[in-house]
Design a protein around this motif. Sequence first.
Motif, PDB file in Angstrom:
ATOM      1  N   UNK A 181       3.343   1.842 -13.417  1.00  0.00           N
ATOM      2  CA  UNK A 181       4.725   1.493 -13.757  1.00  0.00           C
ATOM      3  C   UNK A 181       5.157   0.225 -13.025  1.00  0.00           C
ATOM      4  N   UNK A 182       4.805   0.094 -11.748  1.00  0.00           N
ATOM      5  CA  UNK A 182       5.047  -1.138 -11.003  1.00  0.00           C
ATOM      6  C   UNK A 182       6.383  -1.210 -10.286  1.00  0.00           C
ATOM      7  N   UNK A 183       7.358  -0.366 -10.634  1.00  0.00           N
ATOM      8  CA  UNK A 183       8.670  -0.456  -9.997  1.00  0.00           C
ATOM      9  C   UNK A 183       8.643  -0.036  -8.530  1.00  0.00           C
ATOM     10  N   UNK A 184       7.593   0.702  -8.134  1.00  0.00           N
ATOM     11  CA  UNK A 184       7.484   1.128  -6.741  1.00  0.00           C
ATOM     12  C   UNK A 184       7.407  -0.090  -5.813  1.00  0.00           C
ATOM     13  N   UNK A 185       6.798  -1.169  -6.276  1.00  0.00           N
ATOM     14  CA  UNK A 185       6.704  -2.385  -5.460  1.00  0.00           C
ATOM     15  C   UNK A 185       8.091  -2.948  -5.170  1.00  0.00           C
ATOM     16  N   UNK A 186       8.944  -3.015  -6.198  1.00  0.00           N
ATOM     17  CA  UNK A 186      10.298  -3.542  -6.012  1.00  0.00           C
ATOM     18  C   UNK A 186      11.131  -2.630  -5.113  1.00  0.00           C
ATOM     19  N   UNK A 187      10.930  -1.321  -5.254  1.00  0.00           N
ATOM     20  CA  UNK A 187      11.692  -0.377  -4.428  1.00  0.00           C
ATOM     21  C   UNK A 187      11.290  -0.508  -2.965  1.00  0.00           C
ATOM     22  N   UNK A 188       9.984  -0.644  -2.712  1.00  0.00           N
ATOM     23  CA  UNK A 188       9.507  -0.793  -1.329  1.00  0.00           C
ATOM     24  C   UNK A 188       9.991  -2.101  -0.710  1.00  0.00           C
ATOM     25  N   UNK A 189      10.158  -3.124  -1.521  1.00  0.00           N
ATOM     26  CA  UNK A 189      10.659  -4.399  -1.014  1.00  0.00           C
ATOM     27  C   UNK A 189      12.081  -4.281  -0.479  1.00  0.00           C
ATOM     28  N   UNK A 190      12.852  -3.342  -1.005  1.00  0.00           N
ATOM     29  CA  UNK A 190      14.237  -3.163  -0.556  1.00  0.00           C
ATOM     30  C   UNK A 190      14.336  -2.279   0.683  1.00  0.00           C
ATOM     31  N   UNK A 191      13.192  -1.775   1.193  1.00  0.00           N
ATOM     32  CA  UNK A 191      13.155  -0.923   2.397  1.00  0.00           C
ATOM     33  C   UNK A 191      13.850   0.423   2.194  1.00  0.00           C
ATOM     34  N   UNK A 192      13.950   0.879   0.959  1.00  0.00           N
ATOM     35  CA  UNK A 192      14.499   2.213   0.723  1.00  0.00           C
ATOM     36  C   UNK A 192      13.458   3.308   0.954  1.00  0.00           C
ATOM     37  N   UNK A 193      12.187   2.936   0.902  1.00  0.00           N
ATOM     38  CA  UNK A 193      11.106   3.895   1.115  1.00  0.00           C
ATOM     39  C   UNK A 193      10.698   3.857   2.585  1.00  0.00           C
ATOM     40  N   UNK A 194      10.753   5.017   3.256  1.00  0.00           N
ATOM     41  CA  UNK A 194      10.326   5.130   4.648  1.00  0.00           C
ATOM     42  C   UNK A 194       9.042   5.927   4.729  1.00  0.00           C
ATOM     43  N   UNK A 195       8.218   5.615   5.721  1.00  0.00           N
ATOM     44  CA  UNK A 195       6.975   6.350   5.898  1.00  0.00           C
ATOM     45  C   UNK A 195       5.781   5.565   5.371  1.00  0.00           C
ATOM     46  N   UNK A 196       4.611   6.103   5.610  1.00  0.00           N
ATOM     47  CA  UNK A 196       3.372   5.460   5.187  1.00  0.00           C
ATOM     48  C   UNK A 196       3.109   5.730   3.714  1.00  0.00           C
ATOM     49  N   UNK A 197       2.724   4.693   2.988  1.00  0.00           N
ATOM     50  CA  UNK A 197       2.313   4.872   1.587  1.00  0.00           C
ATOM     51  C   UNK A 197       0.851   5.317   1.563  1.00  0.00           C
ATOM     52  N   UNK A 198       0.599   6.458   0.939  1.00  0.00           N
ATOM     53  CA  UNK A 198      -0.754   7.006   0.849  1.00  0.00           C
ATOM     54  C   UNK A 198      -1.276   6.799  -0.568  1.00  0.00           C
ATOM     55  N   UNK A 199      -2.426   6.159  -0.658  1.00  0.00           N
ATOM     56  CA  UNK A 199      -3.087   5.968  -1.961  1.00  0.00           C
ATOM     57  C   UNK A 199      -4.364   6.800  -1.947  1.00  0.00           C
ATOM     58  N   UNK A 200      -4.376   7.935  -2.630  1.00  0.00           N
ATOM     59  CA  UNK A 200      -5.569   8.799  -2.617  1.00  0.00           C
ATOM     60  C   UNK A 200      -6.754   8.125  -3.297  1.00  0.00           C
ATOM     61  N   UNK A 201      -7.949   8.461  -2.817  1.00  0.00           N
ATOM     62  CA  UNK A 201      -9.159   7.913  -3.407  1.00  0.00           C
ATOM     63  C   UNK A 201      -9.349   8.335  -4.853  1.00  0.00           C
ATOM     64  N   UNK A 202      -8.962   9.582  -5.184  1.00  0.00           N
ATOM     65  CA  UNK A 202      -9.131  10.040  -6.573  1.00  0.00           C
ATOM     66  C   UNK A 202      -8.157   9.328  -7.520  1.00  0.00           C
ATOM     67  N   UNK A 203      -7.030   8.852  -7.010  1.00  0.00           N
ATOM     68  CA  UNK A 203      -6.118   8.057  -7.835  1.00  0.00           C
ATOM     69  C   UNK A 203      -6.725   6.679  -8.095  1.00  0.00           C
ATOM     70  N   UNK A 204      -7.341   6.088  -7.066  1.00  0.00           N
ATOM     71  CA  UNK A 204      -8.030   4.814  -7.259  1.00  0.00           C
ATOM     72  C   UNK A 204      -9.154   4.937  -8.288  1.00  0.00           C
ATOM     73  N   UNK A 205      -9.874   6.048  -8.198  1.00  0.00           N
ATOM     74  CA  UNK A 205     -10.975   6.277  -9.140  1.00  0.00           C
ATOM     75  C   UNK A 205     -10.446   6.365 -10.565  1.00  0.00           C
ATOM     76  N   UNK A 206      -9.308   7.055 -10.745  1.00  0.00           N
ATOM     77  CA  UNK A 206      -8.712   7.174 -12.076  1.00  0.00           C
ATOM     78  C   UNK A 206      -8.225   5.811 -12.572  1.00  0.00           C
ATOM     79  N   UNK A 207      -7.660   5.010 -11.674  1.00  0.00           N
ATOM     80  CA  UNK A 207      -7.208   3.676 -12.069  1.00  0.00           C
ATOM     81  C   UNK A 207      -8.372   2.798 -12.517  1.00  0.00           C
ATOM     82  N   UNK A 208      -9.483   2.863 -11.769  1.00  0.00           N
ATOM     83  CA  UNK A 208     -10.666   2.076 -12.169  1.00  0.00           C
ATOM     84  C   UNK A 208     -11.213   2.547 -13.512  1.00  0.00           C
ATOM     85  N   UNK A 209     -11.164   3.851 -13.727  1.00  0.00           N
ATOM     86  CA  UNK A 209     -11.628   4.389 -15.003  1.00  0.00           C
ATOM     87  C   UNK A 209     -10.750   3.893 -16.156  1.00  0.00           C
ATOM     88  N   UNK A 210      -9.436   3.846 -15.937  1.00  0.00           N
ATOM     89  CA  UNK A 210      -8.523   3.355 -16.967  1.00  0.00           C
ATOM     90  C   UNK A 210      -8.744   1.856 -17.191  1.00  0.00           C
TER      91      UNK A 210
END
Length: 365
Positions: A181-210
Amino acid sequence: MLKKILRGLFTVIGLVLGYLLASIILRGNYFSQLRNNDVEKIIFIVFCVLVLGIIFFIISPWINSLILKLMDYLERTIQKIPVSEVLFGTGGAIIGLIIASLLASSLNRISSGAFAYIFTIIFIIVNIIMAVFGADVAIKKREELINLFYNLRKSGVGKEKKSKGVSKGSPKILDTSVIIDGRIFDICQTDFIEGTLIIPGFVLKELRHIADSSDGLKRNRGRRGLDILNKIQKELNIEVKIYDKDFPDIQEVDLKLLKLAEVMKGKVITNDYNLNKVAEFQGVPVLNINELANAVKPVVLPGEEMTIQIIKDGKESGQGIGYLDDGTMIVVEGGRSHIGETREVTVTSVLQTAAGRMIFARQKN
């Protein structure tokens, strides 16, 4: 258990003291005959060891009682003192002892002979006075010290260049759909998101497959998701971690995300309606981008007037469809005959759904 340990300890102390006492006595002139007779010497030492050991074993319950009462008194006294006073008092006492030691090391060089004993007594007194003085000053000035440390830390952070920040918030686990979707990047730029962003390996695998899909649309979506991840890692002032651990016993990616959120005590960020519902059922916290977008849309009340362009016809007879700048759909009664025109309309009702907000209006004239 503590009483038994203390009783055994005092018994051992009694045995050691008995041996030391016997050694001192044998060195005297009155027991010179015992020193010459090895058997009598051993018997005398054993006798002294056993006597003092038994004495300390008998009196150890009273000694234990005194020690436990003293510990209880100290514990109750310390519990009444705030933690800040304990910490600052300890730090002040340590600084006072360090200063006293530095002074003593310089004076120790000029002390010799009979003055050495006097100096030792003075040194002990000075240590006690400096420790009490340091603790008292630190406790009384603790508020000023806290403000000083805070200002130093604040000024130090201000001078540093922007770097990846580590927030105190709970970990935020990204879903495949929200990355594409991409809107997460804009939201994080505004500092509304607190905490560490976790990108699971299985999500990366699904993205590469797509991204490797033969379908052109899916391939573009997958590549867009990978580009968004690269931008998040390189451009955002937020900590990003790749979580490589997988859950082989779980097949679906959505269920793996929920399991990971439970393990890490974090929250899943998604715009998938179905995943949102499953997460609510399992009690896993979810941040839905679509719900956030709907929440920040301007509030429209019945009776308000606005100007929109009617773009297409609606489902019902005579209806026309228009859109606001934020994508909110407006259904205009009798708007079908004015498709392509810009008309003034009056809001009649607003329908809020999980998929978004829908506004119903009629033409002003």
